[in-house]
Design an enzyme around this catalytic site. Structure first.
Site, mmCIF file in Angstrom:
data_model
loop_
_atom_site.group_PDB
_atom_site.id
_atom_site.type_symbol
_atom_site.label_atom_id
_atom_site.label_comp_id
_atom_site.label_asym_id
_atom_site.label_seq_id
_atom_site.Cartn_x
_atom_site.Cartn_y
_atom_site.Cartn_z
ATOM 1 N N TYR A 81 -24.630 50.638 -2.762
ATOM 2 C CA TYR A 81 -24.613 50.881 -1.324
ATOM 3 C C TYR A 81 -26.060 50.958 -0.869
ATOM 4 O O TYR A 81 -26.839 51.718 -1.457
ATOM 5 C CB TYR A 81 -23.899 52.217 -1.123
ATOM 6 C CG TYR A 81 -23.719 52.708 0.274
ATOM 7 C CD1 TYR A 81 -22.584 52.396 0.995
ATOM 8 C CD2 TYR A 81 -24.673 53.549 0.849
ATOM 9 C CE1 TYR A 81 -22.391 52.898 2.266
ATOM 10 C CE2 TYR A 81 -24.479 54.051 2.120
ATOM 11 C CZ TYR A 81 -23.335 53.726 2.821
ATOM 12 O OH TYR A 81 -23.146 54.228 4.070
ATOM 13 N N ARG A 86 -27.989 60.638 -3.091
ATOM 14 C CA ARG A 86 -28.832 60.889 -1.923
ATOM 15 C C ARG A 86 -29.292 59.576 -1.323
ATOM 16 O O ARG A 86 -29.320 59.395 -0.119
ATOM 17 C CB ARG A 86 -30.054 61.732 -2.321
ATOM 18 C CG ARG A 86 -30.869 62.131 -1.121
ATOM 19 C CD ARG A 86 -32.255 62.583 -1.503
ATOM 20 N NE ARG A 86 -33.071 61.491 -2.024
ATOM 21 C CZ ARG A 86 -34.346 61.598 -2.334
ATOM 22 N NH1 ARG A 86 -34.953 62.773 -2.214
ATOM 23 N NH2 ARG A 86 -35.027 60.572 -2.796
ATOM 24 N N ASP A 90 -32.445 56.544 -1.000
ATOM 25 C CA ASP A 90 -33.873 56.615 -0.657
ATOM 26 C C ASP A 90 -34.036 56.255 0.798
ATOM 27 O O ASP A 90 -33.319 55.403 1.322
ATOM 28 C CB ASP A 90 -34.669 55.645 -1.537
ATOM 29 C CG ASP A 90 -34.730 56.159 -2.973
ATOM 30 O OD1 ASP A 90 -35.080 57.338 -3.149
ATOM 31 O OD2 ASP A 90 -34.413 55.383 -3.888
ATOM 32 N N ALA A 139 -28.305 65.207 -2.934
ATOM 33 C CA ALA A 139 -26.955 64.766 -3.313
ATOM 34 C C ALA A 139 -26.036 65.957 -3.586
ATOM 35 O O ALA A 139 -24.828 65.876 -3.351
ATOM 36 C CB ALA A 139 -27.036 63.853 -4.539
ATOM 37 N N TYR A 188 -31.124 61.576 -14.485
ATOM 38 C CA TYR A 188 -32.347 60.866 -14.880
ATOM 39 C C TYR A 188 -32.922 61.412 -16.189
ATOM 40 O O TYR A 188 -33.753 62.336 -16.168
ATOM 41 C CB TYR A 188 -33.372 60.998 -13.728
ATOM 42 C CG TYR A 188 -32.786 60.485 -12.430
ATOM 43 C CD1 TYR A 188 -32.924 59.160 -12.068
ATOM 44 C CD2 TYR A 188 -32.006 61.317 -11.621
ATOM 45 C CE1 TYR A 188 -32.328 58.666 -10.913
ATOM 46 C CE2 TYR A 188 -31.398 60.829 -10.469
ATOM 47 C CZ TYR A 188 -31.566 59.508 -10.128
ATOM 48 O OH TYR A 188 -30.958 59.022 -8.995
ATOM 49 N N HIS A 194 -36.371 61.983 -12.498
ATOM 50 C CA HIS A 194 -36.421 61.242 -11.230
ATOM 51 C C HIS A 194 -37.864 61.166 -10.747
ATOM 52 O O HIS A 194 -38.608 62.144 -10.835
ATOM 53 C CB HIS A 194 -35.543 61.973 -10.189
ATOM 54 C CG HIS A 194 -35.440 61.246 -8.898
ATOM 55 N ND1 HIS A 194 -36.254 61.509 -7.816
ATOM 56 C CD2 HIS A 194 -34.641 60.224 -8.521
ATOM 57 C CE1 HIS A 194 -35.937 60.691 -6.816
ATOM 58 N NE2 HIS A 194 -34.957 59.905 -7.217
ATOM 59 N N HIS A 239 -22.139 52.903 -18.731
ATOM 60 C CA HIS A 239 -22.070 52.351 -17.374
ATOM 61 C C HIS A 239 -23.058 51.188 -17.335
ATOM 62 O O HIS A 239 -24.268 51.405 -17.449
ATOM 63 C CB HIS A 239 -22.463 53.432 -16.358
ATOM 64 C CG HIS A 239 -22.434 52.966 -14.943
ATOM 65 N ND1 HIS A 239 -21.258 52.717 -14.261
ATOM 66 C CD2 HIS A 239 -23.433 52.689 -14.064
ATOM 67 C CE1 HIS A 239 -21.525 52.326 -13.024
ATOM 68 N NE2 HIS A 239 -22.836 52.296 -12.880
HETATM 69 P P1 FAD Z 1 -30.728 63.963 -5.704
HETATM 70 O O1 FAD Z 1 -29.856 64.461 -6.785
HETATM 71 O O2 FAD Z 1 -30.615 64.582 -4.367
HETATM 72 O O3 FAD Z 1 -32.236 64.062 -6.231
HETATM 73 C C1 FAD Z 1 -33.290 63.454 -5.491
HETATM 74 C C2 FAD Z 1 -34.606 64.172 -5.785
HETATM 75 O O4 FAD Z 1 -34.577 65.473 -5.191
HETATM 76 C C3 FAD Z 1 -34.875 64.399 -7.274
HETATM 77 O O5 FAD Z 1 -36.253 64.269 -7.482
HETATM 78 C C4 FAD Z 1 -34.428 65.849 -7.503
HETATM 79 O O6 FAD Z 1 -35.119 66.449 -8.570
HETATM 80 C C5 FAD Z 1 -34.801 66.475 -6.159
HETATM 81 N N1 FAD Z 1 -33.939 67.598 -5.785
HETATM 82 C C6 FAD Z 1 -32.590 67.627 -5.759
HETATM 83 N N2 FAD Z 1 -32.156 68.831 -5.319
HETATM 84 C C7 FAD Z 1 -33.260 69.563 -5.054
HETATM 85 C C8 FAD Z 1 -33.476 70.891 -4.549
HETATM 86 N N3 FAD Z 1 -32.468 71.695 -4.230
HETATM 87 N N4 FAD Z 1 -34.762 71.315 -4.383
HETATM 88 C C9 FAD Z 1 -35.805 70.486 -4.702
HETATM 89 N N5 FAD Z 1 -35.658 69.233 -5.174
HETATM 90 C C10 FAD Z 1 -34.403 68.772 -5.347
HETATM 91 N N6 FAD Z 1 -29.472 54.192 -4.477
HETATM 92 C C11 FAD Z 1 -28.935 53.536 -3.407
HETATM 93 O O7 FAD Z 1 -29.551 53.519 -2.327
HETATM 94 N N7 FAD Z 1 -27.720 52.906 -3.490
HETATM 95 C C12 FAD Z 1 -26.982 52.920 -4.628
HETATM 96 O O8 FAD Z 1 -25.902 52.356 -4.663
HETATM 97 C C13 FAD Z 1 -27.505 53.609 -5.765
HETATM 98 N N8 FAD Z 1 -26.804 53.683 -6.921
HETATM 99 C C14 FAD Z 1 -27.278 54.447 -7.961
HETATM 100 C C15 FAD Z 1 -26.480 54.603 -9.097
HETATM 101 C C16 FAD Z 1 -26.905 55.393 -10.156
HETATM 102 C C17 FAD Z 1 -26.011 55.579 -11.358
HETATM 103 C C18 FAD Z 1 -28.189 56.035 -10.088
HETATM 104 C C19 FAD Z 1 -28.677 56.872 -11.233
HETATM 105 C C20 FAD Z 1 -28.993 55.861 -8.972
HETATM 106 C C21 FAD Z 1 -28.553 55.088 -7.886
HETATM 107 N N9 FAD Z 1 -29.303 54.926 -6.722
HETATM 108 C C22 FAD Z 1 -28.781 54.235 -5.647
HETATM 109 C C23 FAD Z 1 -30.652 55.483 -6.622
HETATM 110 C C24 FAD Z 1 -30.695 56.881 -5.991
HETATM 111 O O9 FAD Z 1 -30.206 56.828 -4.666
HETATM 112 C C25 FAD Z 1 -32.139 57.337 -6.005
HETATM 113 O O10 FAD Z 1 -32.569 57.565 -7.335
HETATM 114 C C26 FAD Z 1 -32.445 58.538 -5.142
HETATM 115 O O11 FAD Z 1 -33.880 58.643 -5.023
HETATM 116 C C27 FAD Z 1 -31.944 59.846 -5.700
HETATM 117 O O12 FAD Z 1 -30.598 59.966 -5.567
HETATM 118 P P2 FAD Z 1 -29.815 61.209 -6.239
HETATM 119 O O13 FAD Z 1 -28.429 61.128 -5.771
HETATM 120 O O14 FAD Z 1 -30.069 61.281 -7.687
HETATM 121 O O15 FAD Z 1 -30.571 62.398 -5.463
#
Ligand code: FAD
Length: 272
Positions: A39, A96, A98, A112, A134, A138, A255
């Site tokens: 997405y 989450r 980017d 997220a 990660y 990350h 995966h």
């Molecule tokens: P989060 O879990 O929110 O983490 C993001 C950052 O915030 C990390 O550095 C984490 O350490 C930090 N963080 C989280 N919570 C806190 C808190 N409470 N306080 C301080 N820091 C915090 N991207 C897309 O756009 N589309 C996709 O379809 C897509 N598919 C993916 C599929 C997989 C399996 C993976 C592993 C990644 C995918 N991504 C995708 C990439 C992802 O969106 C990015 O890596 C994004 O930067 C982080 O998403 P996340 O959900 O891991 O975020």
């Protein structure tokens, strides 16, 4: 064979759609537990994601849309969840995302974990929720420990399964699983596997996603130059060997980041 899931991206052209259909047909021979469709952050490929998910469900395979919350409001997420439910979607990959260039605002969700908590609060047990994690940290995390805490927060918020970013270092995965377990995370942590088919593309993705391509692999890839057959054969060999080691070490499944191609995923899974 360990349970596996296969990830696709929404094709941008009619030709890409036709090729993806053909790749899916071949990959279904592996009996995937589900297929997921990425997405684009900011909704750039939202329709493409839904179209591909609809096709996969119609082919009789469980399908999970990826779903990023960056820039989203609670109302827009609620509407999206309703659309998923109407389509018969039973699992989502909650991320989450980017910030796309030009967008300055996070919206109503910052991480997220907040999206996962919202999905659970709104829809109870309706969806099986997958999240990203990660093993090599990350790229925006304050520290490896902070990133592990952020991952633990997603599990605590109600995630069912984690899918890792791709890596070529099995030890990083095993350590991550141990450290997550010490923080009380007991959901399956499924290794994300990226086949190697194109050196330049791989190095670009790895740099963008914070995945390390070890020096010895980079040097080998460089030495193959434009010889794509040798790159693929080498990739199948080392990625296949890593998957065997991961499986022996207890990985609960795989995966595959298929990049909409079937050949390398099939070869890795059928490696003698
Ligand atoms: P989060 O879990 O929110 O983490 C993001 C950052 O915030 C990390 O550095 C984490 O350490 C930090 N963080 C989280 N919570 C806190 C808190 N409470 N306080 C301080 N820091 C915090 N991207 C897309 O756009 N589309 C996709 O379809 C897509 N598919 C993916 C599929 C997989 C399996 C993976 C592993 C990644 C995918 N991504 C995708 C990439 C992802 O969106 C990015 O890596 C994004 O930067 C982080 O998403 P996340 O959900 O891991 O975020």
């Amino acid at each position: 064979m360990a349970p596996l899931s296969i990830e696709f991206f929404p094709p941008k052209t009619p030709d890409g759609t036709t090729k993806l259909r053909a790749a899916r047909r071949e990959l279904y021979a592996l009996a995937p537990e589900f297929c997921s469709v990425t997405y684009g952050a900011g909704g750039s490929t939202q329709q493409g994601t839904l179209d591909a998910v609809r096709e996969i469900l119609a082919e009789g395979i469980d399908a999970a849309p990826h779903f990023s919350c960056i820039g989203a409001s609670k109302a827009s997420v609620r509407a999206q969840l309703e659309a998923f439910e109407a389509m018969g979607v039973e699992r989502v990959v909650a991320l989450r995302g980017d910030l796309p260039s030009g967008h300055a605002s996070f919206g109503e969700f910052r991480y997220a974990s907040e999206l996962v908590a919202f999905i659970r609060a709104e829809t109870g047990a309706r969806f099986r929720i997958h999240v990203g994690c990660y093993p090599e940290t990350h790229p925006q995390a304050r520290s490896p420990q902070a990133d592990l805490e952020a991952f633990a927060a997603k599990a605590k918020a109600g995630a069912d399964v984690a899918l890792t970013q791709f890596f070529y270092n099995a030890d990083a995965y095993f350590r991550f699983v141990d450290e997550a377990s010490r923080r009380g995370v007991n959901i399956p942590i499924v290794p994300g596997v990226m086949p190697i088919t194109n050196s330049a593309q791989l190095l670009r993705f790895a740099d963008a996603n914070g995945s390390e391509v070890p020096r010895w692999i980079r040097l080998r890839l460089q030495s193959f130059g434009d010889d794509t057959a040798s790159i693929r054969a080498f990739g199948i060999d080392i990625v296949g060997a890593m998957c065997e080691r991961l499986a022996r070490g207890g990985a609960p499944g795989f995966h595959f980041y298929s990049m909409n191609q079937s050949a390398s995923v099939l070869a890795i899974c059928r490696r003698p």
